[in-house]
Write a protein that holds these residues in place. Structure first.
Motif: not given
Ligand SMILES: *Cc1c(COP(=O)(O)O)cnc(C)c1O
Length: 466
Positions: A258-284
């Motif tokens: 969906g939304s295409g998060v490419l960098i971790d946005l948590r340091p900016f107080g935003l929710p933990d949204e999976p990055t595309v990299r994390s999905s690739i690393e999770a084995g998709a």
């Protein structure tokens, strides 16, 4: 004067066109448009006279009306809007604003011949898929990638490519509607896959997928529930576990992220949204995202994952129909290049800048804007800066309350609805929110220049001159 005399006094189209102002207008604007406007303006007056209106015909008024009609008819339908709503990826307002480098790239490629499908090294035909591919792989860690018209196209292509005339397994909790009649079950049907629903609405277990796998299974699909959340007694299978099952059973796992998060946005107080990299690393095996949501680029759909799957999708007959145009491709490539330096991406990609602007900064801007409006508009509004909530929009981060400060405007001489309408119908069109009888202006989605335009728009709306 009686009706007949009034009608006789009506100027002929040709005569009106000989007026100095209108003949100049007809050289500046397409003559047929001016001629039509003259005819229409005269017709309107004729109808008014026939309806019994005794007001004499004023040629200057007619000319003014002609100029107004011409301006209205020559105005682009698709045009700029000032987004004061605080909804960052506002789908109705065009989602992401492009970065300067994306705009420059689109201009360069649109205004010149380009390497779209030309390999400079060999001097032979090349592939348009190469332009964004390496960058997508660099920023996501995927082996291979391609870009298509939008994420809806990516979903259609992925399912058609992997599961046409086969079965596609999906959890009942993920049969979502994205908006604008894009529903997963409908896309499944269009792509020729037989949908196999597993689990219950609130809970799906790994064994549900496991039991549904048959020799006809072409794909297991995980849809990121980007635009809604289920709370309470719920469970979905983590991507890692689904991917492990996919590997052991030989079934590709595709995540529509969906939304295409490419960098971790948590340091900016935003929710933990999976990055595309994390999905690739999770084995998709395959992941798809939108280019113009949180990624902050042009409308596009990005598919990335296993090389053999991407190669298959590139060769699919639908790929041609869903392909990206050169200007969009140029803008996408430039946007992705910014991500090679995430600190730069945060500054230069407007969507990321708006999303991560510190609450303090927005508060200062709101207070300064409120002060400017009070001074400029001479007491026409009760102006107060107040804390409020901004939204990511675009169906992304639905639970994220982004703290913001808005300028609230309570007009003294009109209703909030009337002010909202005047701002919307003005030039430029300013889109605001209404809450508790006040018009809200959120600096989070405004540039500094737009703040100035809003001050002037508010002055015009209140009839404050100069
Ligand atoms: C937004 C979204 C889509 C549709 O993407 P478009 O780029 O708008 O075509 C598909 N799936 C998910 C999960 C989304 O969030």
């Amino acid at each position: 004067m009686d009706t007949k005399a009034l009608l006789r006094a009506l100027p002929k189209t040709d005569e009106l066109l000989k007026r100095e102002d209108l003949s100049v207008l007809a050289t500046q604007q397409p003559r047929p448009v001016v001629v039509d406007a003259v005819r229409d303006a005269v017709e309107t007056v004729r109808a008014r006279i026939l309806a019994g209106d005794p007001t004499p015909v004023d040629e200057d008024d007619l000319a003014t009306e002609v100029a107004r009609l011409v301006a209205e008819r020559m105005r682009p339908s698709l045009r700029r809007v000032v987004n004061a709503t605080g909804i960052i990826v506002h789908t109705n307002l065009g989602r992401s604003v492009l970065s300067d480098s994306a705009l420059r790239a689109a201009l360069q490629v649109g205004g010149n011949y380009s390497t779209l499908e030309y390999d400079v090294e060999s001097g032979e035909r090349g592939s348009r898929h190469v332009h964004a591919e390496r960058l997508i792989c660099d920023v996501t860690g995927a082996e291979a990638a391609m870009a298509v018209n939008n994420n809806a196209a990516a979903v259609l292509l992925a399912i058609a490519g992997l599961a046409a005339r086969k079965e596609a397994i999906v959890s009942r909790g993920q049969l979502v509607e994205i908006g604008g009649s894009f529903r997963i079950p409908d896309v499944m049907r269009q792509s020729g896959a037989k949908m196999v629903e597993v689990g219950a609405t609130n809970k799906t277990h790994l064994r549900d997928y496991e039991q549904a796998i048959t020799p006809k299974t072409g794909l297991m699909l995980k849809v990121h529930s980007s635009n809604y959340r289920m709370v309470g007694f719920t469970e979905e299978v983590p991507l890692e576990e689904l991917s492990a099952l996919g590997r052991s059973s030989g079934v590709p796992v595709y995540e529509d992220q969906g939304s295409g998060v490419l960098i971790d946005l948590r340091p900016f107080g935003l929710p933990d949204e999976p990055t595309v990299r994390s999905s690739i690393e999770a084995g998709a095996d395959l992941v798809s995202v939108s280019g113009d949501k949180l990624l902050g680029g042009p409308q596009a759909g990005i598919l990335c994952g296993r090389r053999d799957i991407i190669d298959r999708l590139k060769k699919h007959p639908l790929a041609r129909a869903l392909r990206l145009d050169k200007m969009t491709l140029a803008a996408l490539e430039a946007t992705l290049r910014l991500y090679l330096d995430p600190a730069r991406a945060l500054v230069e990609i407007p969507t990321l800048g708006m999303l991560t602007a510190p609450a303090d900064t927005v508060r200062s801007r709101a207070h300064a804007l409120a002060a400017r409006i009070s001074v400029r508009c001479d007491g026409a509004y009760v102006v107060v800066a107040m804390p409020d909530i901004a939204r990511a929009g675009g169906g992304a981060l639905p639970m994220a309350d982004i703290p913001t400060t808005v300028v609230t405007l309570e007009p003294r001489t009109m209703s909030a609805n009337e002010l909202e309408e005047r701002l919307r119908l003005g030039e430029p069109c300013v889109v605001t929110r209404i809450k508790d009888g006040r018009v809200l202006v959120d600096p989070r989605t405004l540039t500094a220049a737009e703040e100035g335009e809003i001050v002037e728009a508010l002055a015009r709306a209140a009839g404050v001159d100069g």
